[in-house]
Design a protein around this motif. Sequence first.
Motif, PDB file in Angstrom:
ATOM      1  N   GLY A  14       0.858  -1.077   0.035  1.00 57.75           N
ATOM      2  CA  GLY A  14      -0.066  -0.028   0.044  1.00 57.75           C
ATOM      3  C   GLY A  14       0.978   1.221   0.171  1.00 57.75           C
ATOM      4  N   THR A  15       0.457   2.067   1.043  1.00 51.95           N
ATOM      5  CA  THR A  15       1.399   3.229   1.116  1.00 51.95           C
ATOM      6  C   THR A  15       2.522   2.855   2.102  1.00 51.95           C
ATOM      7  OG1 THR A  15       0.208   4.066   3.117  1.00 51.95           O
ATOM      8  CG2 THR A  15      -0.511   4.702   1.019  1.00 51.95           C
ATOM      9  N   ARG A  16       2.987   1.926   2.334  1.00 51.46           N
ATOM     10  CA  ARG A  16       4.104   1.722   3.274  1.00 51.46           C
ATOM     11  C   ARG A  16       5.131   1.234   2.432  1.00 51.46           C
ATOM     12  NH1 ARG A  16       1.518  -1.684   8.503  1.00 51.46           N
ATOM     13  NH2 ARG A  16      -0.310  -0.504   8.812  1.00 51.46           N
ATOM     14  N   ARG A  17       6.355   1.732   2.606  1.00 49.74           N
ATOM     15  CA  ARG A  17       7.539   1.059   1.925  1.00 49.74           C
ATOM     16  C   ARG A  17       8.648   1.256   2.823  1.00 49.74           C
ATOM     17  NH1 ARG A  17       8.472   1.251  -3.794  1.00 49.74           N
ATOM     18  NH2 ARG A  17      10.647   1.288  -4.379  1.00 49.74           N
ATOM     19  N   ALA A  18       9.526   0.461   2.863  1.00 48.51           N
ATOM     20  CA  ALA A  18      10.942   0.424   3.668  1.00 48.51           C
ATOM     21  C   ALA A  18      11.834  -0.631   3.347  1.00 48.51           C
ATOM     22  CB  ALA A  18      10.523   0.330   5.289  1.00 48.51           C
ATOM     23  N   GLU A  19      13.055  -0.045   3.502  1.00 46.29           N
ATOM     24  CA  GLU A  19      14.319  -1.081   3.449  1.00 46.29           C
ATOM     25  C   GLU A  19      14.429  -1.931   4.671  1.00 46.29           C
ATOM     26  OE1 GLU A  19      15.986  -1.624   0.178  1.00 46.29           O
ATOM     27  OE2 GLU A  19      14.311   0.040  -0.265  1.00 46.29           O
ATOM     28  N   VAL A  20      14.231  -3.322   4.504  1.00 47.15           N
ATOM     29  CA  VAL A  20      14.382  -3.991   6.030  1.00 47.15           C
ATOM     30  C   VAL A  20      15.341  -5.182   5.522  1.00 47.15           C
ATOM     31  CG1 VAL A  20      12.129  -3.422   6.701  1.00 47.15           C
ATOM     32  CG2 VAL A  20      12.491  -5.683   5.223  1.00 47.15           C
ATOM     33  N   ASP A  21      15.948  -5.671   6.781  1.00 41.07           N
ATOM     34  CA  ASP A  21      16.881  -6.698   6.441  1.00 41.07           C
ATOM     35  C   ASP A  21      16.065  -8.079   5.736  1.00 41.07           C
ATOM     36  OD1 ASP A  21      18.533  -5.325   7.738  1.00 41.07           O
ATOM     37  OD2 ASP A  21      18.556  -6.662   9.671  1.00 41.07           O
ATOM     38  N   GLU A  22      16.759  -8.685   4.823  1.00 37.33           N
ATOM     39  CA  GLU A  22      16.457  -9.491   3.774  1.00 37.33           C
ATOM     40  C   GLU A  22      15.620 -10.758   4.543  1.00 37.33           C
ATOM     41  OE1 GLU A  22      18.965 -10.946   0.977  1.00 37.33           O
ATOM     42  OE2 GLU A  22      20.466 -11.926   2.352  1.00 37.33           O
ATOM     43  N   MET A  23      16.295 -11.385   5.452  1.00 37.18           N
ATOM     44  CA  MET A  23      15.378 -12.401   6.095  1.00 37.18           C
ATOM     45  C   MET A  23      14.191 -12.102   6.987  1.00 37.18           C
ATOM     46  SD  MET A  23      18.702 -14.369   8.124  1.00 37.18           S
ATOM     47  CE  MET A  23      17.452 -15.451   9.001  1.00 37.18           C
ATOM     48  N   LEU A  24      14.329 -10.744   7.368  1.00 35.57           N
ATOM     49  CA  LEU A  24      12.882 -10.191   7.861  1.00 35.57           C
ATOM     50  C   LEU A  24      11.805  -9.672   6.732  1.00 35.57           C
ATOM     51  CD1 LEU A  24      13.925  -8.633  11.144  1.00 35.57           C
ATOM     52  CD2 LEU A  24      12.982 -10.906  10.791  1.00 35.57           C
ATOM     53  N   ALA A  25      12.285  -9.578   5.611  1.00 35.71           N
ATOM     54  CA  ALA A  25      11.172  -8.922   4.590  1.00 35.71           C
ATOM     55  C   ALA A  25       9.847  -9.731   4.394  1.00 35.71           C
ATOM     56  CB  ALA A  25      11.940  -8.684   3.351  1.00 35.71           C
TER      57      ALA A  25
END
Length: 304
Positions: A14-25
């Motif tokens: 949706g409107t949420r976007r973030a860079e996160v650690d790949e294992m937690l994505a």
Amino acid sequence: MSDNVHPLRTVHVGTRRAEVDEMLAPVIDLLWRNGFNTLTSCQDAGESNASWVDILPHMSAYVEARRGWAFIDFPLDDGLSLLTALADAGPRDAFYARMTHWAAPDAWDVKVRPRDVAMSAWPQPSKFVIRLLQVCFPVTDLPEIERRLRRHQTGESVAPAPIDWTTVGRSHPEPVSFAPTPAARASAAAPVLRATESSGRTWDDLDPETLADLLAGLDRTHRHLIVERLDLAPRDQHYLQVYRNDDRSFQVEFREGGEDRHYCAYLPPQPETASVDVMLDIVTGWATDRPAWRDTLQWFPWRT
């Protein structure tokens, strides 16, 4: 105290976007799709904080203990709702024990830590607030977390049942098996019954239609109905109780003469009339000693 040390992936819902650690994505993606807000996260707290040891040697024990452990920070209400969703979406097994019991092997570290607002704005007077709940768990639990979040997303839940505490040294309760109930003799007198509503109003020797009306009237205000057998001794030790939960499921208990003969079962949410029909069948079967009345539900010892 160091730059991000883990590969990143973009999560976009949706409107949420973030860079996160790949294992937690994958987990963050499922959390957002299920409506849970998150704050910060890390797939391995030990690796991320390893550089602390050079400056703060006393942190070495913490860093080593957190290798292989991930964490996700939530606003308080979201964190509590997430734990509830995970518990409801699977059996109360060893995973559940890790979530809930501090003595279980690899028990989760769930923290609600007060924070002084002056820590980020020193001119302010001190005021402690609670803003987040941190869930820290072994990365080996990630697959089960994902499975349960998918079940939650589709509305699946597992009926409440006794908890498997074997990993903390307790025995695992098994469902109770009952001997067949003999058919009542045709000449036997009808049992003497008393039904008591949560308001305290009582009904003696009520007919099936009245009993059905009382069961259909259970709601968030009038949650329970107790039906007693007055013809059996000892008095007050032969009864059945129906309790309506908020989700329109039912908890049912019956006692047969004492605390050691007290059992409970769970009826999942059903269409309103179906629930009443099932409850009416159970209560009338119990009241009249109808053979096999217990077979409708799976019964467990109370408070195992």
